[in-house]
Design an enzyme around this catalytic site. Structure first.
Site, PDB file in Angstrom:
ATOM      1  N   LYS A  45       0.734  -1.238   0.004  1.00 23.25           N
ATOM      2  CA  LYS A  45       0.005  -0.002  -0.093  1.00 23.25           C
ATOM      3  C   LYS A  45       0.740   1.225   0.223  1.00 23.25           C
ATOM      4  O   LYS A  45       2.033   1.164   0.426  1.00 23.25           O
ATOM      5  CB  LYS A  45      -0.893   0.065   1.123  1.00 23.25           C
ATOM      6  CG  LYS A  45      -0.120   0.238   2.588  1.00 23.25           C
ATOM      7  CD  LYS A  45      -1.291  -0.050   3.573  1.00 23.25           C
ATOM      8  CE  LYS A  45      -2.193   1.314   3.672  1.00 23.25           C
ATOM      9  NZ  LYS A  45      -3.013   1.247   4.843  1.00 23.25           N
ATOM     10  N   LEU A  73      -4.688   7.911   0.677  1.00 25.96           N
ATOM     11  CA  LEU A  73      -3.297   7.137   1.082  1.00 25.96           C
ATOM     12  C   LEU A  73      -3.105   7.187   2.590  1.00 25.96           C
ATOM     13  O   LEU A  73      -2.056   7.682   3.112  1.00 25.96           O
ATOM     14  CB  LEU A  73      -2.309   8.393   0.491  1.00 25.96           C
ATOM     15  CG  LEU A  73      -2.313   8.484  -1.114  1.00 25.96           C
ATOM     16  CD1 LEU A  73      -1.384   9.382  -1.639  1.00 25.96           C
ATOM     17  CD2 LEU A  73      -1.957   7.102  -1.749  1.00 25.96           C
ATOM     18  N   CYS A 130      -0.214  12.247  -7.115  1.00 26.15           N
ATOM     19  CA  CYS A 130      -0.492  12.893  -5.956  1.00 26.15           C
ATOM     20  C   CYS A 130      -0.660  14.670  -6.256  1.00 26.15           C
ATOM     21  O   CYS A 130       0.230  15.029  -7.201  1.00 26.15           O
ATOM     22  CB  CYS A 130       0.538  12.576  -5.026  1.00 26.15           C
ATOM     23  SG  CYS A 130       0.502  11.071  -4.524  1.00 26.15           S
ATOM     24  N   LYS A 165       4.442   5.105 -11.718  1.00 25.39           N
ATOM     25  CA  LYS A 165       2.746   4.659 -12.142  1.00 25.39           C
ATOM     26  C   LYS A 165       2.557   6.028 -12.569  1.00 25.39           C
ATOM     27  O   LYS A 165       2.152   7.102 -11.965  1.00 25.39           O
ATOM     28  CB  LYS A 165       2.210   4.434 -10.653  1.00 25.39           C
ATOM     29  CG  LYS A 165       0.715   3.562 -11.044  1.00 25.39           C
ATOM     30  CD  LYS A 165       0.256   3.101  -9.804  1.00 25.39           C
ATOM     31  CE  LYS A 165      -0.948   2.557  -9.944  1.00 25.39           C
ATOM     32  NZ  LYS A 165      -1.550   1.786  -8.808  1.00 25.39           N
TER      33      LYS A 165
END
Length: 303
Positions: A45, A73, A130, A165
């Site tokens: 995670k 998150l 983000c 990513k």
């Protein structure tokens, strides 16, 4: 049985099946259900430099052929991971990969540097979806400049395998892939979730606390597949495909589109043994078609 081994740069995977960050915990939560050592890799995670509480509830909503989430998150920070989680996962015979997030390039780099000191973590995956707190909250991953800035900062601090990513919420994902490749990314993974929304018409409110969230599951697969195909043609580094993979057929489609490896995400919530079923299904398909090495199907689409 066919040879299922693939490589993401310097990182060797026993097979191309990995788990997507945020859908498999730290892996240990699934240890009683499957043999974790059979997986090509586990991407744990999202981890940040400092602890994060995440968003208020509700932060998950089911949609047609998928789900929305705005978890935000939530995690206890990189120091907690290093001290408490790492000792529990370092002994597994698979690639334990940490997904790293941040609010500034410096945050990303410092988090990556602390993980670099852990010998049992051979790679990190950067989540560049983000918000950039220095640029009005726009996600790093939606511009070539923002994406490149994060990768450049992390590459200086981190010398192991670096997977980036990519966000699908862009107009030209291939250009962003090329930008992170130029700054030293060893691989790119795509796609992260698509921005979506769901409304409760009785309450006249979004079903998510912050209004919008990330869409995942089978609904995003055609978009993800198209983007993997585009990016695989645009970069020389390996591509990891994800987005709506539910079975071995889906996984093979992504590899034929150009992915070297794949990640399974939302499907883990439906069937916690799905990763093993995909590995076995891919091997059965290869045997049935007389293919001795899975690398032979990477980018094998007839176009």
């Amino acid at each position: 049985m066919a040879n299922l081994q693939v490589n993401l740069g310097r990182l060797a995977l026993n097979n191309p099946v990995m788990t997507a960050s945020g859908t498999f915990g730290y892996g240990i939560e699934f240890a009683d259900l499957i043999d974790l050592n059979r997986l090509g890799g586990i991407i744990v995670k999202g981890t940040t430099l400092h602890p994060r509480e995440g968003n208020d509830y509700p932060r998950m909503a089911e949609t047609a052929s998928g789900m929305l989430n705005c978890v935000g998150l939530q995690n206890k920070g990189v120091d907690y991971f290093c001290k408490q989680i790492y000792p529990q996962i370092e002994g597994y015979d698979t690639n334990m990969i940490v997904n790293v997030s941040g609010n500034t390039p410096e945050d990303y780099a410092e988090c990556a540097a602390r993980i670099a000191d852990l010998p049992g973590i051979p790679a990190i995956e950067l989540n560049i979806s983000c918000p950039n707190v220095k640029n009005g909250g726009m996600a790093f991953g939606v511009t070539c400049e923002g994406a490149a800035a994060v990768v450049k900062a992390v590459r200086r601090a981190y010398d192991k395998t670096l997977i980036v990513k990519l966000s699908p919420n862009v107009t030209d994902i291939a250009a962003i892939a090329q930008a992170v490749e130029a700054e030293g990314a060893d691989s790119v993974s795509l796609i992260n979730t698509l921005m979506g929304m769901s409304i409760d018409i009785e309450r006249k409110r979004s079903r998510l606390s912050i209004g919008t969230g990330g869409l995942s599951g089978p609904a995003v697969k055609p978009v993800a597949l198209r983007m993997v195909w585009q990016v695989a043609k645009a970069v020389k580094i390996p591509v990891v495909g994800l987005g709506g993979i539910m079975n071995a057929t889906d996984a093979i489609e992504f590899m034929m589109a150009g992915a070297t490896a794949i990640e399974i995400g939302t499907a883990n919530f439906i069937d916690p043994t799905v990763t093993i079923k995909v590995i076995e299904g891919m091997n059965e398909w290869l045997d049935r078609h007389g293919i001795k090495d899975i690398k032979d199907i990477i980018g094998a689409i007839n176009q």
